[in-house]
Every structure is written in C-alpha cells, then in structure tokens.
Write a protein that holds these residues in place. Structure first.
Motif, PDB file in Angstrom:
ATOM      1  N   UNK A 171       0.829  -1.205   0.000  1.00 59.73           N
ATOM      2  CA  UNK A 171       0.000   0.000   0.000  1.00 59.73           C
ATOM      3  C   UNK A 171       0.869   1.263   0.000  1.00 59.73           C
ATOM      4  N   UNK A 172       1.943   1.229   0.774  1.00 59.40           N
ATOM      5  CA  UNK A 172       2.849   2.371   0.780  1.00 59.40           C
ATOM      6  C   UNK A 172       3.485   2.569  -0.594  1.00 59.40           C
ATOM      7  N   UNK A 173       3.917   1.455  -1.206  1.00 63.55           N
ATOM      8  CA  UNK A 173       4.534   1.557  -2.523  1.00 63.55           C
ATOM      9  C   UNK A 173       3.519   2.010  -3.579  1.00 63.55           C
ATOM     10  N   UNK A 174       2.299   1.500  -3.481  1.00 59.47           N
ATOM     11  CA  UNK A 174       1.260   1.887  -4.443  1.00 59.47           C
ATOM     12  C   UNK A 174       0.962   3.374  -4.336  1.00 59.47           C
ATOM     13  N   UNK A 175       0.850   3.878  -3.115  1.00 59.07           N
ATOM     14  CA  UNK A 175       0.571   5.310  -2.960  1.00 59.07           C
ATOM     15  C   UNK A 175       1.754   6.149  -3.459  1.00 59.07           C
ATOM     16  N   UNK A 176       2.987   5.666  -3.249  1.00 59.00           N
ATOM     17  CA  UNK A 176       4.173   6.385  -3.735  1.00 59.00           C
ATOM     18  C   UNK A 176       4.184   6.420  -5.267  1.00 59.00           C
ATOM     19  N   UNK A 177       3.945   5.253  -5.885  1.00 60.64           N
ATOM     20  CA  UNK A 177       3.957   5.180  -7.346  1.00 60.64           C
ATOM     21  C   UNK A 177       2.799   5.985  -7.931  1.00 60.64           C
ATOM     22  N   UNK A 178       1.629   5.925  -7.277  1.00 56.65           N
ATOM     23  CA  UNK A 178       0.485   6.690  -7.765  1.00 56.65           C
ATOM     24  C   UNK A 178       0.757   8.191  -7.713  1.00 56.65           C
ATOM     25  N   UNK A 179       1.412   8.632  -6.651  1.00 57.20           N
ATOM     26  CA  UNK A 179       1.772  10.046  -6.565  1.00 57.20           C
ATOM     27  C   UNK A 179       2.717  10.458  -7.690  1.00 57.20           C
ATOM     28  N   UNK A 180       3.737   9.620  -7.929  1.00 58.26           N
ATOM     29  CA  UNK A 180       4.679   9.917  -9.020  1.00 58.26           C
ATOM     30  C   UNK A 180       3.981   9.877 -10.382  1.00 58.26           C
ATOM     31  N   UNK A 181       3.060   8.924 -10.557  1.00 54.12           N
ATOM     32  CA  UNK A 181       2.317   8.830 -11.812  1.00 54.12           C
ATOM     33  C   UNK A 181       1.462  10.077 -12.038  1.00 54.12           C
ATOM     34  N   UNK A 182       0.784  10.535 -11.001  1.00 50.62           N
ATOM     35  CA  UNK A 182      -0.049  11.731 -11.131  1.00 50.62           C
ATOM     36  C   UNK A 182       0.790  12.962 -11.471  1.00 50.62           C
TER      37      UNK A 182
END
Length: 197
Positions: free
Chosen positions: A49-60
């Motif tokens: 979940x931490x990695x997903x939120x990090x990657x999602x932030x970078x993607x956005x």
C-alpha cells in the motif's frame, strides 16, 4: 441479627468475596499458523500500500507534467516547440534503430514512426483529416484493384445516388413546428396501438 440501615449495602453483590484468575486459552497448531500467515500478509499488504501510494503520486505528477507540456506544444502559436518535438522524436527513433543494430530499413522506419507519432500529437486535427483521407484513398485503390482483378463492379454507381432529387426524403406529413407525424388526425385513431385499450 438485626442490621441498621447504615449497614445495608446500596447495591448488593453476593459474590464480593470471589477471586478471579485469568487462564489463557491454548491455541492449536492450525490457529497459530493461520495467525502467523495473517500477520505476514498484512505486513506485506501495508508495504504494498505504501509503494502503491508512492507510485500513484509519481504517476499523477508525471501525468500532469506531460499534459501541460502537450497543451503547450499544441496551443503555442509559434512553430518552434512543435518542430523541436518532432525533431527530437525523429532523433529518438534513429537512436533506437542504431542501438538495435538494424539495417537501413530500421534506420528509416523507426525515425519515421517517431516523427509521425509526434506530428500526430502536435497536430491532432490535421492528423485525423490525413488519416481519414488516407483510409479513403486506400479503400478506393483496393476497390479499383479488386474490380479490375475480378471483373465485377463492387461499388454502388454514383449515378443512382445522384439521380435522387433533393428533398426526396422529406415527408410532407411532418409539421416541422409541432413535430406532428400524422397521428393526431381523429380519422386515423383506430390505426395506432394504444396501451390503455
């Protein structure tokens, strides 16, 4: 034995003198293994979940930067940003063709595809018009070749389509103002289905 009112308890509890002892329940092997697996899965899920939120932030962030750059290139009145983007795409295609150790065909194909894709991004309306025109030309050439090879007509003759007079499809019963299609005539009442009868 008589008791006075002050000796009587307000809330009577007959088990005041009882002592309690905590006895831990014995866990079986299955329950212990399920508990261990559950803890590991939740630990892994929290990490994911931490990695997903990090990657999602970078993607956005990347998506917003890309969109702003694309808007700048498409809407800028000067030709310089578009020409630079198309040139860089061509150079990128040439670099990919060189790194893949391709022949002459690859060294022409990859830059052409890169420049074509970037030109379509820079000029979207023109790309749509060009694609539609190219599709129609390819369709006409294919039909001409098929007609010549098979010896039969595959297209509808344009003479039939052009001989239909203008306004042929206009219905005189339609009242354009009221959008009456002729069903309000009382004499035609029995011709139409009515759900209430």
């Amino acid at each position: 034995m008589a008791k006075s009112i002050s000796d009587l308890p307000i809330y009577g509890n007959p088990h005041d003198n009882c002592e309690y002892q905590y006895v831990e329940e014995e866990t079986g092997a299955l329950r212990a293994n399920v508990s261990a697996v559950r803890k590991r899965v939740w630990t892994f899920w929290d990490t994911c979940e931490d990695q997903i939120s990090y990657v999602k932030g970078k993607y956005d962030i990347g998506k917003s930067h890309t969109q702003s750059t694309l808007d700048y290139i498409q809407n800028d009145p000067s030709i310089v940003p578009r020409a630079a983007a198309i040139s860089l795409a061509g150079l990128g295609g040439f670099l990919i063709a060189t790194l893949r150790r391709g022949g002459v065909v690859k060294k022409v194909f990859y830059p052409s595809v890169g420049m074509g894709a970037m030109a379509a991004l820079c000029y979207p309306r023109e790309a749509v018009k060009l694609t539609k025109g190219g599709y129609q030309s390819a369709k006409d050439l294919a039909l001409d070749g098929a007609e010549e090879f098979l010896g039969i007509k595959m297209r509808k003759p344009e003479a039939i389509m052009s001989s239909i007079p203008e306004g042929f499809y206009d219905n005189p019963l339609i009242d354009k103002e009221k959008m009456d299609i002729g069903q309000s005539n009382p004499a035609d009442k029995d011709l139409y289905a009515n759900r209430s009868t």
